[in-house]
Design an enzyme around this catalytic site. Structure first.
Site, PDB file in Angstrom:
ATOM      1  N   HIS A  33       1.911 -11.522  10.188  1.00 47.70           N
ATOM      2  CA  HIS A  33       0.948 -10.518   9.745  1.00 47.70           C
ATOM      3  C   HIS A  33       1.345  -9.137  10.251  1.00 47.70           C
ATOM      4  O   HIS A  33       1.247  -8.852  11.443  1.00 47.70           O
ATOM      5  CB  HIS A  33      -0.433 -10.915  10.272  1.00 47.70           C
ATOM      6  CG  HIS A  33      -1.551 -10.042   9.822  1.00 47.70           C
ATOM      7  ND1 HIS A  33      -2.312  -9.290  10.693  1.00 47.70           N
ATOM      8  CD2 HIS A  33      -2.041  -9.797   8.592  1.00 47.70           C
ATOM      9  CE1 HIS A  33      -3.242  -8.640  10.026  1.00 47.70           C
ATOM     10  NE2 HIS A  33      -3.083  -8.924   8.747  1.00 47.70           N
ATOM     11  N   GLU A  60       5.034 -10.027   6.284  1.00 39.72           N
ATOM     12  CA  GLU A  60       4.115  -9.291   5.414  1.00 39.72           C
ATOM     13  C   GLU A  60       4.417  -7.799   5.374  1.00 39.72           C
ATOM     14  O   GLU A  60       4.768  -7.190   6.381  1.00 39.72           O
ATOM     15  CB  GLU A  60       2.673  -9.485   5.893  1.00 39.72           C
ATOM     16  CG  GLU A  60       1.667  -8.872   4.937  1.00 39.72           C
ATOM     17  CD  GLU A  60       0.277  -8.748   5.536  1.00 39.72           C
ATOM     18  OE1 GLU A  60      -0.695  -8.855   4.773  1.00 39.72           O
ATOM     19  OE2 GLU A  60       0.170  -8.514   6.758  1.00 39.72           O
ATOM     20  N   ASP A  62       2.329  -4.345   3.771  1.00 38.16           N
ATOM     21  CA  ASP A  62       1.251  -3.673   3.051  1.00 38.16           C
ATOM     22  C   ASP A  62       1.853  -2.398   2.484  1.00 38.16           C
ATOM     23  O   ASP A  62       2.548  -1.667   3.206  1.00 38.16           O
ATOM     24  CB  ASP A  62       0.103  -3.305   3.997  1.00 38.16           C
ATOM     25  CG  ASP A  62      -0.581  -4.526   4.586  1.00 38.16           C
ATOM     26  OD1 ASP A  62      -1.019  -5.388   3.808  1.00 38.16           O
ATOM     27  OD2 ASP A  62      -0.673  -4.615   5.822  1.00 38.16           O
ATOM     28  N   HIS A  75      -0.737  -0.351   6.606  1.00 46.88           N
ATOM     29  CA  HIS A  75      -1.865  -1.220   6.316  1.00 46.88           C
ATOM     30  C   HIS A  75      -2.982  -0.509   5.568  1.00 46.88           C
ATOM     31  O   HIS A  75      -3.718  -1.123   4.790  1.00 46.88           O
ATOM     32  CB  HIS A  75      -2.433  -1.822   7.601  1.00 46.88           C
ATOM     33  CG  HIS A  75      -3.596  -2.731   7.358  1.00 46.88           C
ATOM     34  ND1 HIS A  75      -4.903  -2.329   7.487  1.00 46.88           N
ATOM     35  CD2 HIS A  75      -3.644  -4.031   6.957  1.00 46.88           C
ATOM     36  CE1 HIS A  75      -5.707  -3.339   7.187  1.00 46.88           C
ATOM     37  NE2 HIS A  75      -4.967  -4.371   6.862  1.00 46.88           N
ATOM     38  N   GLU A 166       1.283  -7.047   0.209  1.00 50.63           N
ATOM     39  CA  GLU A 166      -0.087  -6.734  -0.202  1.00 50.63           C
ATOM     40  C   GLU A 166      -0.136  -5.357  -0.854  1.00 50.63           C
ATOM     41  O   GLU A 166       0.266  -4.360  -0.255  1.00 50.63           O
ATOM     42  CB  GLU A 166      -1.061  -6.756   0.975  1.00 50.63           C
ATOM     43  CG  GLU A 166      -2.495  -6.457   0.512  1.00 50.63           C
ATOM     44  CD  GLU A 166      -3.534  -6.461   1.603  1.00 50.63           C
ATOM     45  OE1 GLU A 166      -4.654  -5.989   1.334  1.00 50.63           O
ATOM     46  OE2 GLU A 166      -3.235  -6.927   2.716  1.00 50.63           O
TER      47      GLU A 166
END
Length: 328
Positions: A33, A60, A62, A75, A166
């Site tokens: 994460h 991950e 973002d 993020h 994301e």
């Protein structure tokens, strides 16, 4: 100093490679994460290198857009919680007190120092036991820089970590005249991520955008709907027609004010019955849910009890170790 950190972490990656999970097995996947964010400032290349070294199956990203249309790894669409933007560009603050990444060119964003996430109300670290502030080692990366970095680690270590992207606030971006989803899909295709056989997921909290990515933008790879609330009746069935999985909060897979009162919800079972993978978020040993007394107990609930297919974790080493101990 920064190059020394990266070199050390790349060397560690080779040492961990033999213990990595194999995609396609029934073992749950470890999704780092924002990188190994429990140890190093989130969404920095050192955090991603450390996650790779710790055996994460996926790392991950973002993504948001800059003023000049470049995808950067952050993020939030805001900057003040994780950078020194208020000190460097005080005149760029909006009336709501925020500094928006979309107001800054890439060259300006590259001037910022990244820091451990702050509580913007108190000015203190949100999780005080993590990487100390003020070290000044870290800078914002573009999405392309990170893809090249991870693919470089994959080649140099012989162990493939996938990417788990994301798309942040796509509806908000479009209202500002920017299409972050199209830019993301185009970039992934450019770097060889296009089909479900490629080690890549796209995720988003906005259901309409998940459908748009699949239907309008023609994304053929794996796709996941993030969820902050329990689905309404019939929604999981609709999701299963478009996406490959859901990403609920860990608080949606179990409830209870204490471990003794813990009860599983039916969400994971319902989703898996429809063929949806379930990747809940987020394992934090320093921010456990009320129903788990330790990180081990949290993993036990996620994997042994609820039978989730993977998990987002700030501590990929702890999750990797738990899976390895219990996969015999």
């Amino acid at each position: 100093m920064k190059n020394t950190i990266l070199t050390t972490l790349v060397m560690l990656a080779a040492a961990f490679a033999a213990e990595a999970t194999v995609e396609g097995a029934e073992r749950p996947v470890v999704i780092a994460h924002r990188g190994a964010s429990g140890y190093v400032v989130e969404h920095t290349l050192p955090a991603k290198a450390m996650a790779h070294a710790m055996g994460a199956d996926y790392i991950e990203q973002d993504v948001v857009l800059s003023k000049d249309g470049v995808l950067v790894v952050l993020h939030d669409i805001y900057l003040e919680a994780v950078t020194d933007v208020a000190a460097r560009f005080p005149e760029r603050r909006h009336e709501d007190g925020r500094f928006y990444a979309l107001d800054f060119t890439l060259a300006e964003l590259k001037q910022l120092q990244l820091n451990e996430r702050l509580n913007t109300k108190t000015g203190r670290q949100a999780l005080p036991g993590r990487f100390p502030g003020g070290a000044g080692l870290f800078h914002i990366s573009t999405f392309e820089e990170e893809l090249r970095f991870i693919q470089g680690l994959n080649k140099s270590t012989g162990r493939e970590a996938g990417v788990y992207v994301e798309i942040k606030s796509p509806d908000w971006h479009r209202k500002q005249g920017a299409d972050v989803s199209r830019a993301t899909v185009d970039m992934l295709r450019r770097y060889g991520y296009a089909k479900k056989t490629d080690k890549c997921w796209i995720q988003c909290f906005e259901w309409d955008e998940v459908r748009r990515v699949r239907e309008e933008l023609g994304w053929e790879g794996r796709l996941l709907l993030l969820m902050s609330k329990n689905p309404k009746p019939g929604m999981l069935e609709d999701v299963a027609k478009v996406a490959d999985g859901i990403g609920p909060s860990i608080k949606q897979i179990a409830t209870g004010k204490t471990p003794a009162e813990r009860k599983l919800t039916p969400l994971v079972r319902q989703a898996r019955a429809l063929g949806l993978a379930v990747h809940p978020y987020t394992v934090r040993r320093d921010e456990l849910p009320a129903w788990a007394a330790s990180a081990d107990e949290l993993h036990e609930v996620i994997f042994r009890d609820a039978k989730a297919d993977g998990v987002f974790t700030d501590f990929p080493d702890l999750t990797r170790q738990w899976i390895d101990r219990h996969s015999n």
